[in-house]
Scaffold this active site. Structure first.
Site, PDB file in Angstrom:
ATOM      1  N   SER A 176       0.799  -1.224   0.000  1.00  0.00           N
ATOM      2  CA  SER A 176       0.000   0.000   0.000  1.00  0.00           C
ATOM      3  C   SER A 176       0.834   1.277   0.000  1.00  0.00           C
ATOM      4  CB  SER A 176      -0.959  -0.005   1.183  1.00  0.00           C
ATOM      5  OG  SER A 176      -0.261  -0.236   2.382  1.00  0.00           O
ATOM      6  N   HIS A 230      -5.588  -3.544  -2.279  1.00  0.00           N
ATOM      7  CA  HIS A 230      -5.282  -2.536  -3.301  1.00  0.00           C
ATOM      8  C   HIS A 230      -5.157  -3.148  -4.688  1.00  0.00           C
ATOM      9  CE1 HIS A 230      -4.655   1.035  -0.827  1.00  0.00           C
ATOM     10  NE2 HIS A 230      -4.143   0.224   0.085  1.00  0.00           N
ATOM     11  N   LYS A 267     -12.580   0.114  -0.833  1.00  0.00           N
ATOM     12  CA  LYS A 267     -11.747   0.780  -1.837  1.00  0.00           C
ATOM     13  C   LYS A 267     -12.456   0.671  -3.191  1.00  0.00           C
ATOM     14  CE  LYS A 267      -7.562  -0.365   0.840  1.00  0.00           C
ATOM     15  NZ  LYS A 267      -7.553   0.738   1.794  1.00  0.00           N
TER      16      LYS A 267
HETATM   17  C1  LIG Z   1      -3.537  -3.763   2.378  1.00  0.00           C
HETATM   18  C2  LIG Z   1      -4.661  -3.349   3.273  1.00  0.00           C
HETATM   19  N1  LIG Z   1      -5.261  -4.271   4.031  1.00  0.00           N
HETATM   20  C3  LIG Z   1      -6.270  -3.957   4.849  1.00  0.00           C
HETATM   21  C4  LIG Z   1      -6.728  -2.662   4.946  1.00  0.00           C
HETATM   22  C5  LIG Z   1      -7.853  -2.361   5.886  1.00  0.00           C
HETATM   23  O1  LIG Z   1      -9.033  -2.345   5.147  1.00  0.00           O
HETATM   24  P1  LIG Z   1     -10.398  -1.883   5.852  1.00  0.00           P
HETATM   25  O2  LIG Z   1     -10.461  -0.418   5.690  1.00  0.00           O
HETATM   26  O3  LIG Z   1     -11.455  -2.619   5.102  1.00  0.00           O
HETATM   27  O4  LIG Z   1     -10.305  -2.328   7.262  1.00  0.00           O
HETATM   28  C6  LIG Z   1      -6.163  -1.669   4.185  1.00  0.00           C
HETATM   29  C7  LIG Z   1      -6.654  -0.285   4.306  1.00  0.00           C
HETATM   30  O5  LIG Z   1      -5.973   0.683   4.272  1.00  0.00           O
HETATM   31  C8  LIG Z   1      -5.088  -2.010   3.321  1.00  0.00           C
HETATM   32  O6  LIG Z   1      -4.488  -1.076   2.576  1.00  0.00           O
END
Ligand SMILES: Cc1ncc(COP(=O)(O)O)c(C=O)c1O
Length: 392
Positions: free
Chosen positions: A184, A212, A243
């Site tokens: 990310s 992502h 997202k």
């Molecule tokens: C790679 C990754 N996993 C998990 C999450 C968490 O997702 P959520 O907002 O659905 O909890 C994010 C959010 O930024 C993320 O970028």
């Protein structure tokens, strides 16, 4: 109220302000999109959302959410096994399994929850967890909760270190390789073909968080796994509905029937926390359908990313390379990244700066994120702002 605690926290907050790393919440007065109206700022171009396919305010996605609310009300008012599951939960889970190339899927109220559900539930007392050093915070915390027999943090995408870690694990141990699909903060992809090959060689299980990647990569937006031609080859995929898939909130685990059933029986965020609101189940389902019906959205996102990266280079910046829709520009110190994002906002462009501890010290960055909803005039407006604020 404890005066001492408040004084201690106040000092901590002052230190953040002094270091110019204190985060402010900016209030939006219009739906998420290529342009938003920001309180006190007026209209700004958005280059910082995960609204990759522009579906957060898509009329059909919004309508599906409203219909879900009208038909099922606000929510289950309890945990699923106590109080029931709505039909759209099943429909959404079938669609998520379909796009993930797995037998089944199970939803959670966030991907954070999905990760904290999956990894501890799949860890037994023999388990060795092998995890990429740049994995998302939710994976890091999920592994902390798991208390495996051993944890191996391998340097980012270092396949030799991963192989060594697998080799050193006892033969009878359960081995979980945990990785982001798209990292990310870097925007680069996990080396999934090598990871899957190593997993096969050592009898390990692969867990990919593709938050992502879904909606971004692969011809039909099925994510990093589709991008590498590995649909059906990855054991466990976790992802977010917050997202590309509508942008509301919510997460899922996609895997075999057995994994999903075990998580439904055992995982604590499933057993002790409410179901996804039906509004979200319905809007996310419609978002998946729109993504599959309109592959041109994924193609436009890819094209916007390619074009804007070139524009940034021509404007004198050095964005990191990558195939996903994240374009990081490293600036060095945290305060510099925050100052650059502030100057961009003054010029009408919303891009967030990230510094320590989100990224390693000295590698603070502004992270540009593309969306299929951005039109050429938005990109032109944004790049003009980047030109005006470019540090010497
Ligand atoms: C790679 C990754 N996993 C998990 C999450 C968490 O997702 P959520 O907002 O659905 O909890 C994010 C959010 O930024 C993320 O970028």
């Amino acid at each position: 109220m404890s005066v001492t605690l408040n004084e201690q926290l106040g000092a901590e907050l002052d230190a953040l302000r002094e270091a110019r790393t204190y985060k402010h919440f900016l209030t939006l007065e219009s739906p998420q999109g290529p342009l938003v109206r920001m309180a006190g700022r007026g209209e700004v171009v958005v280059l910082s959302s995960n609204n990759y396919l522009g579906l957060a305010a898509h009329p059909e996605v919004v309508r599906a959410g409203i219909e879900g609310l009208e038909r099922y009300g606000a929510g289950t008012a309890s945990v699923r096994f106590i109080c029931g599951t709505f039909e759209p939960h099943h429909e959404l889970e079938r669609a998520l399994a379909d796009i993930s190339g797995t037998e089944a899927a199970l939803t959670y109220v966030s991907c954070w929850n999905a990760n904290e559900a999956a990894i501890p539930s799949l860890t037994d007392d023999t388990t060795v967890i092998l995890t990429d050093a740049l994995n998302h915070a939710s994976l890091i915390d999920a592994i902390r909760l798991s208390r495996p027999a051993k944890k191996v943090i391998y340097p980012h995408s270092d396949m030799t270190a991963l192989r060594d870690g697998l080799d050193a694990a006892p033969r009878e141990a359960r081995k979980l390789i945990v990785t982001d699909g798209v990292f990310s903060m870097e925007g680069d992809l996990a080396k999934l073909p090598e990871i899957v090959e190593l997993a096969r060689a050592f009898g390990a299980v692969v867990i990919v968080d593709d938050s992502h990647g879904v909606g971004v990569l692969g011809e039909t937006g099925r994510g990093t796994v589709e991008h590498f031609g590995l649909l059906g080859e990855v054991d466990v995929i976790t992802g977010t509905l917050g997202k590309a898939l509508g942008g509301a909130a919510g997460g899922y685990v996609a895997a075999s029937e057995e994994v999903c059933d075990l998580l439904a029986q055992r995982s604590r965020p499933q057993l002790f926390s409410n179901a996804l609101p039906p509004t979200v189940a319905c809007s996310a389902l419609r978002a998946i359908e729109v993504m599959l019906e309109q592959p041109e959205l994924v193609a436009r996102l890819r094209e916007n990313t390619r074009v804007f990266r070139t524009m940034l280079r021509e404007a004198g910046y050095a964005p990191l390379d990558g195939e996903a829709a994240i374009i990081p520009i490293i600036v060095g110190e945290t305060a510099e990244a925050i100052a650059l994002s502030q100057r961009l906002l003054d010029e009408g462009v919303f891009v967030t700066g990230f510094g320590f501890p989100v990224v390693p010290e000295g590698t603070a960055r502004v992270r540009v994120q593309m969306s299929a909803a951005l039109e050429p005039e938005h990109l032109a407006r944004a790049i003009e702002a980047f030109r005006r604020v470019r540090p010497e």
